[in-house]
Motif scaffolding. Structure first.
Motif, PDB file in Angstrom:
ATOM      1  N   SER A   1      18.192 -37.267 -12.345  1.00 51.02           N
ATOM      2  CA  SER A   1      18.133 -36.654 -11.007  1.00 51.02           C
ATOM      3  C   SER A   1      16.931 -37.173 -10.228  1.00 51.02           C
ATOM      4  O   SER A   1      17.000 -37.392  -9.010  1.00 51.02           O
ATOM      5  CB  SER A   1      18.078 -35.134 -11.129  1.00 51.02           C
ATOM      6  N   GLY A   2      15.811 -37.364 -10.953  1.00 50.99           N
ATOM      7  CA  GLY A   2      14.620 -37.899 -10.300  1.00 50.99           C
ATOM      8  C   GLY A   2      14.838 -39.309  -9.778  1.00 50.99           C
ATOM      9  O   GLY A   2      14.340 -39.674  -8.703  1.00 50.99           O
TER      10      GLY A   2
ATOM     11  N   LEU B   1      17.719 -40.509  -8.727  1.00 52.82           N
ATOM     12  CA  LEU B   1      18.522 -40.386  -7.512  1.00 52.82           C
ATOM     13  C   LEU B   1      17.669 -39.946  -6.332  1.00 52.82           C
ATOM     14  O   LEU B   1      17.818 -40.459  -5.209  1.00 52.82           O
ATOM     15  CB  LEU B   1      19.673 -39.403  -7.746  1.00 52.82           C
ATOM     16  N   GLU B   2      16.789 -38.987  -6.565  1.00 56.11           N
ATOM     17  CA  GLU B   2      15.905 -38.524  -5.490  1.00 56.11           C
ATOM     18  C   GLU B   2      14.953 -39.635  -5.049  1.00 56.11           C
ATOM     19  O   GLU B   2      14.609 -39.740  -3.870  1.00 56.11           O
ATOM     20  CB  GLU B   2      15.133 -37.293  -5.954  1.00 56.11           C
ATOM     21  N   THR B   3      14.526 -40.453  -6.004  1.00 54.21           N
ATOM     22  CA  THR B   3      13.654 -41.584  -5.663  1.00 54.21           C
ATOM     23  C   THR B   3      14.366 -42.545  -4.720  1.00 54.21           C
ATOM     24  O   THR B   3      13.808 -42.974  -3.693  1.00 54.21           O
ATOM     25  CB  THR B   3      13.226 -42.327  -6.940  1.00 54.21           C
TER      26      THR B   3
ATOM     27  N   LEU C   1      16.855 -41.819  -2.815  1.00 53.65           N
ATOM     28  CA  LEU C   1      17.079 -41.109  -1.557  1.00 53.65           C
ATOM     29  C   LEU C   1      15.844 -41.193  -0.657  1.00 53.65           C
ATOM     30  O   LEU C   1      15.964 -41.406   0.557  1.00 53.65           O
ATOM     31  CB  LEU C   1      17.448 -39.650  -1.846  1.00 53.65           C
ATOM     32  N   VAL C   2      14.670 -41.023  -1.251  1.00 51.34           N
ATOM     33  CA  VAL C   2      13.414 -41.119  -0.474  1.00 51.34           C
ATOM     34  C   VAL C   2      13.258 -42.521   0.111  1.00 51.34           C
ATOM     35  O   VAL C   2      12.865 -42.686   1.277  1.00 51.34           O
ATOM     36  CB  VAL C   2      12.208 -40.752  -1.367  1.00 51.34           C
TER      37      VAL C   2
ATOM     38  N   LEU D   1       8.556 -35.570  -2.989  1.00 52.16           N
ATOM     39  CA  LEU D   1       9.034 -36.142  -4.243  1.00 52.16           C
ATOM     40  C   LEU D   1       8.001 -35.952  -5.353  1.00 52.16           C
ATOM     41  O   LEU D   1       8.364 -35.674  -6.515  1.00 52.16           O
ATOM     42  CB  LEU D   1       9.321 -37.636  -4.045  1.00 52.16           C
TER      43      LEU D   1
ATOM     44  N   ARG E   1       8.225 -32.393  -6.632  1.00 53.46           N
ATOM     45  CA  ARG E   1       9.471 -32.127  -7.344  1.00 53.46           C
ATOM     46  C   ARG E   1       9.591 -32.929  -8.646  1.00 53.46           C
ATOM     47  O   ARG E   1      10.037 -32.404  -9.661  1.00 53.46           O
ATOM     48  CB  ARG E   1      10.665 -32.451  -6.435  1.00 53.46           C
ATOM     49  N   ARG E   2       9.208 -34.232  -8.610  1.00 52.40           N
ATOM     50  CA  ARG E   2       9.498 -35.094  -9.750  1.00 52.40           C
ATOM     51  C   ARG E   2       8.281 -35.770 -10.377  1.00 52.40           C
ATOM     52  O   ARG E   2       8.433 -36.495 -11.360  1.00 52.40           O
ATOM     53  CB  ARG E   2      10.477 -36.200  -9.305  1.00 52.40           C
TER      54      ARG E   2
ATOM     55  N   ALA F   1       7.885 -40.869 -10.338  1.00 49.20           N
ATOM     56  CA  ALA F   1       8.911 -40.979  -9.303  1.00 49.20           C
ATOM     57  C   ALA F   1       8.295 -41.420  -7.977  1.00 49.20           C
ATOM     58  O   ALA F   1       8.844 -42.267  -7.251  1.00 49.20           O
ATOM     59  CB  ALA F   1       9.637 -39.650  -9.141  1.00 49.20           C
ATOM     60  N   CYS F   2       7.162 -40.837  -7.662  1.00 50.52           N
ATOM     61  CA  CYS F   2       6.462 -41.174  -6.414  1.00 50.52           C
ATOM     62  C   CYS F   2       6.026 -42.640  -6.428  1.00 50.52           C
ATOM     63  O   CYS F   2       6.152 -43.364  -5.434  1.00 50.52           O
ATOM     64  CB  CYS F   2       5.256 -40.248  -6.261  1.00 50.52           C
TER      65      CYS F   2
END
Length: 670
Positions: free
Chosen positions: A520-521, A523-525, A527-528, A646, A649-650, A654-655
């Protein structure tokens, strides 16, 4: 003084063994280099065996009347006299005048004169593989190709004169005179050889022989254009004799091409005797004659006389202005001295800008002027900054940046650009100052926490080693030069990155901040990264930015100081931006969040405040990298907000990945 007519291009010649050159085949040409401190062959080219038909052209060249000299040499090439002399003179004239290129002639080792022209054309054209050295410190190498040619063909008399000139520059006047005397009779009639011989006699203090030789030459050149030149040398040979003043005064009846030298000498004598009025009169007469021999020094010394002896700065500046208007384009710009005096005496900025503009317009690009042009442009930028015309100032500083070579001058350019920002964008400069002040304090603050950590955190240590090593490798990839400065910076950078990352991760671990990236992280990465790209695209639609003047200046700095490699292969830029992402995330996001969590506890509002402040500081540090300044601030602020969410959250990994991917994508898309 100028016979008129269009400037003629240099014909390129092919040599056949044992024959004179003929203009039938075009050869190769090389552009004259913009900046050359001096060349061995440069002075040698002045010592050429001229026929009487070339005397007029040589006189024009002495006077920097390059158009006239070029036309006269071209006419001499078609005359019955030996064209080789005129051809070499034409080639040397073109080298002095940036309007033309210098032809590189084919080699011909069977013909000494032809091969000599080939060697000289290589020197004057600045061909690859030709080494230019300072002629006033380095003698002609005895084992050089040119020297061996001279030894094979002693008819190349200018080689003897050239060696004598070098010896005199090294104060070996006895040896210089002896070498000239050995071939004196063969060199009689060659004006520059004759001139060197007389100068060697005067330098050796042989006044009687100098007087006799000058009389002989005045008779020889009685019907030739250079007669006045040797008459001046005859007067010069009497400088330490009692009749010098009488001869100098009597020489006022000389023709215009040489009378200005007499007037200059009389003016200097009058000035030394405190007869200021007479000195001014003589200087003004020399200026009105308008010949290059003494026009420029007359203007310089007359201005100094007004300024220092009479304390009349306005009159001194008028002298410079009058010279620049009348002779700046024709001879050599005097604008550097004019601008310097106007600046030192605190003339109005509008006047300084006017002087700078005229000096730049009159610059012909010759070697003598080239080194002063950068100073003129800086003075112009300074005056523009003071009156608030920073846009024009940046234009001048950008031109200076393109011409700058040395590291000291690059740093000086950075100073001038920063000065412009003081006037143009005080908020941006203030933000920069505060941001970089905080970045300086970050490292000692991290050290304090580093030494007070209660126990070793193996996870934090491994993460610090991985990221620090990655940054270190990327710095090696982007480095243009690996030297002492590079190693100093790299060692400090590696130590700082390890301490910052280890300390921050350990503090967050102690505070209970644990985040797993997971699928999930990832995917969020992504997305950012996508949202950051869309935000950037939106801003480009609003206004397309350009690289700011300060970044154009900083881009010339050595890569070991962490400056972006804006030119070169894309992989270097890619490595740089990824390394920058790792470093920025460690210092601008990870460490502030960790210190806030350590000091105030792991609460959402604490993390939000810390990340907001660090994002604004990070955006402020980027604000001056493009024009307009607001564009980069807005882009980085938006991206920073996404990365901060991010991070909460992760976590750090991830950042880090999102920032690196975003920077890499920006390079690849461009």
């Amino acid at each position: 003084m100028n016979p008129g007519g269009k400037v003629q291009k240099i014909p390129v010649f092919r040599y056949e063994s044992g024959h004179e050159p003929r203009p039938d085949t075009v050869g190769t040409t090389c552009e004259r280099p913009e900046m050359i401190s001096g060349a061995l062959a440069l002075i040698g080219a002045a010592f050429l065996k001229f026929s009487p038909a070339c005397d007029t052209a040589y006189m024009y060249r002495l006077d920097h009347q390059f158009d006239s000299a070029r036309i006269s040499y071209s006419e001499a090439l078609r005359s019955p006299s030996r064209p080789l002399d005129a051809l070499i003179g034409l080639m040397f004239t073109a080298w002095q005048d940036p309007a033309d290129t210098v032809a590189v002639f084919p080699p011909d080792t069977t013909n000494a004169a032809a091969h000599f022209l080939h060697l000289y054309s290589k020197y004057l054209s600045g061909s690859e593989g030709v080494e230019f050295v300072s002629f006033d410190r380095t003698p002609l190498p005895e084992d050089s190709e040119l020297a061996s040619l001279f030894h094979r063909d002693s008819s190349l008399l200018h080689s003897v004169a050239f060696r004598a000139w070098l010896l005199r520059r090294k104060y070996q006047t006895t040896q210089a005179l002896a070498s000239l005397k050995s071939v004196r009779e063969r060199g009689l009639g060659n004006p520059v050889f004759d001139l060197e011989y007389v100068d060697a006699l005067v330098a050796s203090g042989e006044w009687v022989e100098a007087d006799s030789e000058c009389r002989r030459l005045m008779a020889l050149y009685a019907r030739r254009p250079l007669h006045g030149l040797f008459r001046l040398r005859w007067i010069e040979s009497h400088k330490k004799l009692k009749d010098y003043d009488t001869l100098l005064t009597a020489a006022l009846d000389m023709p215009a091409p040489w009378k200005d030298d007499v007037l200059l000498n009389l003016a200097e004598q009058s000035w030394s005797r405190k007869d200021t009025a007479l000195a001014i009169r003589y200087y003004q007469e020399a200026l009105e004659l308008g010949w290059n021999n003494s026009t420029r020094p007359s203007a310089q010394r007359l201005a100094l006389l007004y300024r220092h002896d009479m304390k009349d700065v306005s009159s001194a500046l008028r002298v410079y202005e009058k010279y620049e208007k009348a002779y700046g384009r024709r001879y050599e710009s005097i604008g550097r001295e004019w601008v310097k005096m106007a600046d030192e005496d605190e003339m109005p900025d509008s006047y300084i800008s006017y002087a700078c503009r005229m000096a730049i317009e009159n610059d012909k690009g010759t070697r003598a002027v080239y080194y002063g042009v950068r100073d003129i442009r800086r003075a112009w930028a300074k005056s523009l900054i003071r009156v608030g015309h920073t846009g024009e100032a940046f234009t001048q500083l950008d031109i200076v940046r393109a011409q700058t070579v040395s590291r000291i001058e690059r740093l000086e350019n950075v100073f001038w650009v920063a000065l412009a920002y003081v006037v143009w964008q005080p908020p941006v400069l203030t933000a920069w100052t505060l941001t970089y002040l905080l970045s300086i304090l970050v490292f000692p603050l991290a050290l304090v926490y580093f030494f007070r950590l209660p126990a070793e955190d193996s996870t934090a240590r491994r993460a610090a080693i991985v990221v620090s090593s990655a940054i270190l490798i990327l710095q090696f990839v982007t480095a243009d030069v690996i030297n002492t400065n590079f190693w100093s910076w790299t060692i400090f950078s590696a130590l700082r990155n390890f301490v910052v990352i280890y300390t921050a991760l350990a503090l967050l671990s102690i505070a209970g901040f644990q985040r797993r990236m997971g699928f999930s992280g990832m995917l969020e990465t992504l997305l950012v990264v996508a949202l950051g790209g869309l935000w950037t695209r939106f801003l480009i639609q609003v206004e397309t930015p350009d690289l700011s003047p300060v970044m154009k200046t900083i881009s010339d700095m050595p890569s070991e100081f962490g400056m972006p490699p804006l030119e070169g292969p894309p992989q270097k830029a890619l490595a740089y931006v990824v390394a920058a992402a790792f470093t920025e995330e460690s210092i601008c996001r990870l460490l502030p969040a960790a210190i806030a969590a350590r000091a105030f506890g792991l609460r959402r509002n604490v993390l939000t405040a810390a990340l907001t402040l660090s994002t604004l500081a990070w955006a402020a540090a980027h604000a001056g990298t493009v024009s307009p300044e607001w564009w980069k601030f807005a882009q980085v602020s938006g991206l920073g907000a996404l990365l901060s969410v991010l991070f909460v959250r992760r976590g750090f990994w991830a950042c880090l990945a999102a920032h690196a991917l975003f920077n890499a994508a920006a390079v690849l898309v461009e």
